[in-house]
Write an enzyme that holds these catalytic residues in place. Structure first.
Site, short mmCIF file in Angstrom:
data_model
loop_
_atom_site.label_atom_id
_atom_site.label_comp_id
_atom_site.label_asym_id
_atom_site.label_seq_id
_atom_site.Cartn_x
_atom_site.Cartn_y
_atom_site.Cartn_z
CG ASP A 185 -1.49 1.18 1.56
OD1 ASP A 185 -1.74 2.05 0.49
OD2 ASP A 185 -2.23 1.62 2.62
CD GLU B 230 -4.26 7.12 0.69
OE1 GLU B 230 -5.43 6.69 0.84
OE2 GLU B 230 -3.19 6.87 1.32
CG HIS C 271 -2.28 0.81 7.06
ND1 HIS C 271 -2.70 1.92 7.29
CD2 HIS C 271 -2.11 0.87 5.63
CE1 HIS C 271 -2.93 2.84 6.56
NE2 HIS C 271 -2.43 2.05 5.49
#
Length: 372
Positions: free
Chosen positions: A187, A221, A322
């Site tokens: 990510d 982001e 995450h």
């Protein structure tokens, strides 16, 4: 004919994962992506802070499209020079201290970088016995052990450490023979790799797109701003590329495209979302739909900033987002195929060429009338 270069996809992903880019410390990866766009002959511009807006020229004016992924990742920042010669830290982005424990890191001071490890305060069972299992999961209970001979705050100051120094967490990638890719920061470096692979496929095929597309690469982001200020005024629709959350209670898969219907920051445009679904079905691209409760994307940031555009979100399946992340190469290939199909498709809603327009030409949702 469009061909997805799978080896380029893998190689590019590994290169991106090797570049540290926590939010706020993204210059190096901006240069790397810029050099790759230059190599492919794709023109682009940078904002003041380094977000990238590239251009793939299309045949029709107006009705521009954008596709967007973010270059920044999770990380940490020094908040304290401790008396024991270690560093107190706080998170960059939003992630649990549970997944920071044991991470190997690079600390960037004003003049040089140092290596270290994020450790819980009570790190040794030989010292603390059962207390290592009862220590709360908290960023206040972590510190960075630096790989230098340091034992005091004065030692840290002498080497040039300061509050506010950036900390990048190693990605430690592994590609398995079964096609899984394991790493921190998939990510969204996997999304960036898919976007670059899509651009390469279109450039290599020599295709003129029906409308101009602006590939965007954002740099903030993970801190919530994302694509809030980089959009071109003629962009009518934007598709974000990011990760989906593979977990019980979710519908996402690690080997497919996930088309997001909503997240905590946005309900995605009905017409654009269903166009993406149709493209998956027409091109035999495996997909699922999902909704995300604790998640927001670049597209949600664009809407929050007041941009009047249609937005969609397509995701590669990601287990343990995450945290200690994992996806599958099949999902990344599927994302790249969908992006190629979307960029080659002709826009259907001509009304979108107007920033403001009449009722005529505005789409109508078709519903089945109830029978009495």
């Amino acid at each position: 004919m469009i061909t997805i270069d799978t080896e380029y996809l893998k190689t590019t992903l590994l290169k991106l994962l090797d570049i540290p880019s926590p939010t706020g410390y993204t210059d190096e990866i901006v240069h790397a992506v810029g050099r790759e766009l230059e190599r492919m002959g794709v023109p682009f511009e940078l904002t003041r802070r380094g977000a990238i807006r590239a251009t793939l020229k299309g045949a029709q004016p107006k009705l521009d499209r954008a596709i967007v992924s973010h270059l920044d990742t999770l990380g940490a920042m020094v908040r304290e020079l401790k008396p024991n010669g270690r560093l107190g830290i706080m998170m960059i982005g939003h992630w649990s201290a549970r997944f920071a424990e044991g991470a190997r890191v690079t600390i960037f001071t004003d003049k040089r970088s140092f290596r270290g490890t994020i450790q819980p305060l009570k790190a040794s069972g030989h010292v603390y016995n059962d207390e290592i299992d009862t220590q709360p999961v908290s960023w206040d209970n972590l510190e960075v052990r630096i790989d230098e001979k340091l034992s005091t705050r004065e030692d840290l100051e002498a080497l040039g450490f300061n509050v506010g120094d950036f900390i990048a967490v190693d990605s430690s990638p592994e590609l398995t023979s079964s096609g899984f890719i394991k790493a921190r920061h998939l990510d969204n470096k996997a999304g960036v790799a898919c976007q670059l692979t899509t651009i390469k496929a279109i450039v290599d095929a020599g295709i003129t797109l029906p409308v101009t597309c602006h590939p965007l690469f954002t740099i903030s982001e993970e801190e919530g701003t994302g694509a809030s200020s980089i959009l071109h005024g003629d962009v009518a629709a934007m598709v974000a590329i990011d990760n989906s959350t593979v977990a019980p209670g979710q519908n996402s898969r690690e080997d497919s495209v996930t088309i997001a219907m909503r997240d905590q920051g946005a309900i995605y445009d009905y017409h654009l979302t269903h166009r993406l679904i149709s493209l998956c079905e027409d091109n035999a691209i495996p997909y699922v739909r999902d909704v995300f409760r604790h998640y927001r994307s670049d597209a949600a940031s664009a809407l929050s900033a007041g941009n009047d555009i249609r937005t969609g979100l397509i995701c590669f399946g990601l287990d343990a987002s995450h945290g200690h992340e994992r996806t599958h190469i099949d999902s990344l290939i599927a994302i790249s195929r969908l992006l190629c199909a979307y960029l080659q498709s002709t826009p259907r809603i001509k009304h979108d060429s107007n920033k403001l327009g009449p009722l005529e030409g505005f789409p109508m949702l078709s519903v089945n009338k109830k029978t009495r």
